[in-house]
Design an enzyme around this catalytic site. Structure first.
Site, PDB file in Angstrom:
ATOM      1  N   LYS A  27      -6.485  -8.371 -10.892  1.00  0.00           N
ATOM      2  CA  LYS A  27      -4.972  -8.765 -11.213  1.00  0.00           C
ATOM      3  C   LYS A  27      -4.597  -9.491  -9.962  1.00  0.00           C
ATOM      4  CE  LYS A  27      -1.027  -5.826 -12.520  1.00  0.00           C
ATOM      5  NZ  LYS A  27      -0.612  -6.906 -13.783  1.00  0.00           N
TER       6      LYS A  27
ATOM      7  N   GLU B 102      -6.352 -11.503 -24.528  1.00  0.00           N
ATOM      8  CA  GLU B 102      -5.139 -10.545 -24.046  1.00  0.00           C
ATOM      9  C   GLU B 102      -4.155 -11.669 -24.069  1.00  0.00           C
ATOM     10  OE1 GLU B 102      -4.814  -8.560 -20.441  1.00  0.00           O
ATOM     11  OE2 GLU B 102      -6.210  -9.875 -19.729  1.00  0.00           O
TER      12      GLU B 102
ATOM     13  N   ARG C  38      -8.150  -0.140  -9.215  1.00  0.00           N
ATOM     14  CA  ARG C  38      -8.028  -1.500  -9.586  1.00  0.00           C
ATOM     15  C   ARG C  38      -8.045  -2.539  -8.437  1.00  0.00           C
ATOM     16  NH1 ARG C  38      -4.577  -2.761 -15.003  1.00  0.00           N
ATOM     17  NH2 ARG C  38      -3.116  -2.492 -13.595  1.00  0.00           N
TER      18      ARG C  38
HETATM   19  N1  PLP Z   1      -3.197  -7.472 -18.829  1.00  0.00           N
HETATM   20  C1  PLP Z   1      -2.392  -8.187 -18.086  1.00  0.00           C
HETATM   21  C2  PLP Z   1      -2.647  -9.677 -17.899  1.00  0.00           C
HETATM   22  C3  PLP Z   1      -1.606  -7.666 -17.151  1.00  0.00           C
HETATM   23  O1  PLP Z   1      -0.521  -8.461 -16.394  1.00  0.00           O
HETATM   24  C4  PLP Z   1      -1.369  -6.207 -17.281  1.00  0.00           C
HETATM   25  C5  PLP Z   1      -0.364  -5.521 -16.734  1.00  0.00           C
HETATM   26  O2  PLP Z   1      -0.547  -4.735 -15.943  1.00  0.00           O
HETATM   27  C6  PLP Z   1      -1.909  -5.600 -18.468  1.00  0.00           C
HETATM   28  C7  PLP Z   1      -2.873  -6.182 -19.178  1.00  0.00           C
HETATM   29  C8  PLP Z   1      -1.751  -4.278 -18.535  1.00  0.00           C
HETATM   30  O3  PLP Z   1      -2.383  -3.242 -17.668  1.00  0.00           O
HETATM   31  P1  PLP Z   1      -1.894  -1.936 -17.353  1.00  0.00           P
HETATM   32  O4  PLP Z   1      -1.619  -1.233 -18.697  1.00  0.00           O
HETATM   33  O5  PLP Z   1      -2.812  -1.279 -16.261  1.00  0.00           O
HETATM   34  O6  PLP Z   1      -0.397  -1.844 -16.844  1.00  0.00           O
HETATM   35  C1  COI Z   2       2.556  -4.788 -15.642  1.00  0.00           C
HETATM   36  O1  COI Z   2       2.550  -4.325 -16.967  1.00  0.00           O
HETATM   37  O2  COI Z   2       2.900  -3.762 -14.834  1.00  0.00           O
HETATM   38  C2  COI Z   2       2.336  -6.045 -15.472  1.00  0.00           C
HETATM   39  O3  COI Z   2       2.095  -6.179 -14.214  1.00  0.00           O
HETATM   40  C3  COI Z   2       2.523  -6.983 -16.330  1.00  0.00           C
HETATM   41  C4  COI Z   2       3.566  -8.094 -15.799  1.00  0.00           C
HETATM   42  C5  COI Z   2       3.555  -9.180 -16.742  1.00  0.00           C
HETATM   43  C6  COI Z   2       5.071  -7.359 -15.595  1.00  0.00           C
END
Ligand code: PLP
Ligand code: COI
Length: 341
Positions: free
Chosen positions: A184, A220, A82
């Site tokens: 991200k 989201e 990612r």
């Molecule tokens: N959506 C956003 C905007 C986020 O910042 C995060 C955090 O990483 C997620 C979703 C969840 O992603 P992940 O499950 O890869 O941590």
């Molecule tokens: C994560 O879940 O790792 C994120 O980056 C989300 C953040 C809002 C802490």
């Protein structure tokens, strides 16, 4: 190895400087000076691209202590991929997947004393970050970059553990159509800071954002994806080009299908449909799986039948199975767990 003397059961979600961090610098087309360092500070020029044109991105993953005392991490290859996609979109150099996974392992191993013990409910949060650190005044990508991975022990992201959350539908957007919602990038989070603080001031845990083009479909929140359970116990997962592809969400889809026998439907989800759903939850590395009890909209409050007191039945099963896999109490699908030590 002597663990640090911390109140592991009562950690919040915040920054603690630990002993080691990984650093690499990108200069003249190559990653150089790669390795562990102890200084948490960065010394940057005032002209660094990150300060002016927000050339920054990050990742988030966790390390866990298993019941038999090993330290493991969860799907670091997915975060590596990612981040590569993010870097491509931001004209930043890619930190290669093998290097990324190795750097995660080395950084966690060096900070083993900070990894919360098994059964405390806490984990080690791992934050890879990259910035355009070279000087840039014309609008263009930086000439040089800094990559870091630092770690910190954390507890629950939302206060109250797994008590259902109250969300509101935001009047603001966190992403633009054809923009950067799917990567991200730090700039997405800058977009959400004002609406997030406004939501907190009004007593909500988070904002639920709608699709920026039509404001009809659910996207989201500022820091987590959202999933639903319908009246037939199907897992309903919103689909959109401007949602961050959460690794937790993709893992929960697999867990739902292969461990719990749920039917998973990935599709656009209209805000109005939520009234017919049974459960809602946020999912992400920081959030894990956090149940949602109420969603406040302009047309009134949507109260999920699972209520504001406890997590819904299917959400609880999904959460228990995922966290069981992450702590190696439940057998993981091939390649999900990377043993560190
Ligand atoms: N959506 C956003 C905007 C986020 O910042 C995060 C955090 O990483 C997620 C979703 C969840 O992603 P992940 O499950 O890869 O941590
Ligand atoms: C994560 O879940 O790792 C994120 O980056 C989300 C953040 C809002 C802490």
């Amino acid at each position: 190895m002597q663990k640090k003397n911390l109140d592991w059961e009562h950690l919040g979600f915040g920054y603690t400087p630990t002993d080691y961090r990984w650093q690499a610098e990108f200069e003249d087309g190559a990653w150089v000076r790669e390795g562990l360092v102890t200084d948490p500070q960065l010394h940057l020029t005032e002209a660094a691209c990150v300060f002016h044109y927000s050339q920054s991105c990050f990742e988030g993953l966790k390390a866990y202590t298993t019941k038999d005392g090993h330290i493991v991490t969860f799907r670091p290859d997915m975060n590596a991929e990612r981040m590569i996609n993010t870097c491509r979109r931001l004209e930043m150099p890619e930190y290669p997947k093998e290097k990324f996974v190795n750097a995660v392992i080395e950084t966690v191993r060096a900070n083993a004393a900070w990894v919360p013990p098994f059964g405390t409910g806490a984990s080690l949060y791992i934050r890879p970050v990259m910035i355009g650190s070279g000087p840039q005044i014309g609008v263009a990508p930086a000439p040089s970059y800094t990559f870091r991975i630092f770690v910190m022990p954390v507890g629950s992201y939302f206060k109250g553990g797994i008590k259902p959350l109250k969300l509101r539908v935001s009047d603001y957007d966190r992403a633009a159509p054809h923009g950067t919602g799917h990567i991200k990038a730090g700039l997405n989070y800058a977009m959400s800071l004002y609406p997030t603080m406004e939501a907190h001031r009004e007593g909500f845990a988070e904002n639920l954002y709608l699709d920026p083009a039509t404001r009809t479909y659910v996207e989201e929140t500022g820091g987590a994806n959202v999933i639903f359970v319908d009246k037939d116990n199907n897992l309903i997962v919103p689909k959109s080009d401007s949602i961050l592809p959460s690794i937790t969400r993709r893992s929960l889809i697999y867990v739902g299908e292969h461990y719990l026998g749920l039917k998973v439907i990935e599709r656009r989800v209209a805000l109005e449909e939520i009234r017919d759903f049974k459960e809602a939850a946020l999912c992400g590395t920081a959030a894990v799986l956090a149940p949602v009890g109420e969603i406040h909209t302009k047309a009134g409050v949507i109260a999920l039948p699972s209520g504001m007191e406890k997590i819904g039945e299917i959400s609880a099963k999904l959460r228990e199975t995922l966290t069981g896999i992450q702590a190696c109490e439940i057998e993981a699908p091939e390649g999900w767990i990377r043993k560190i030590c």
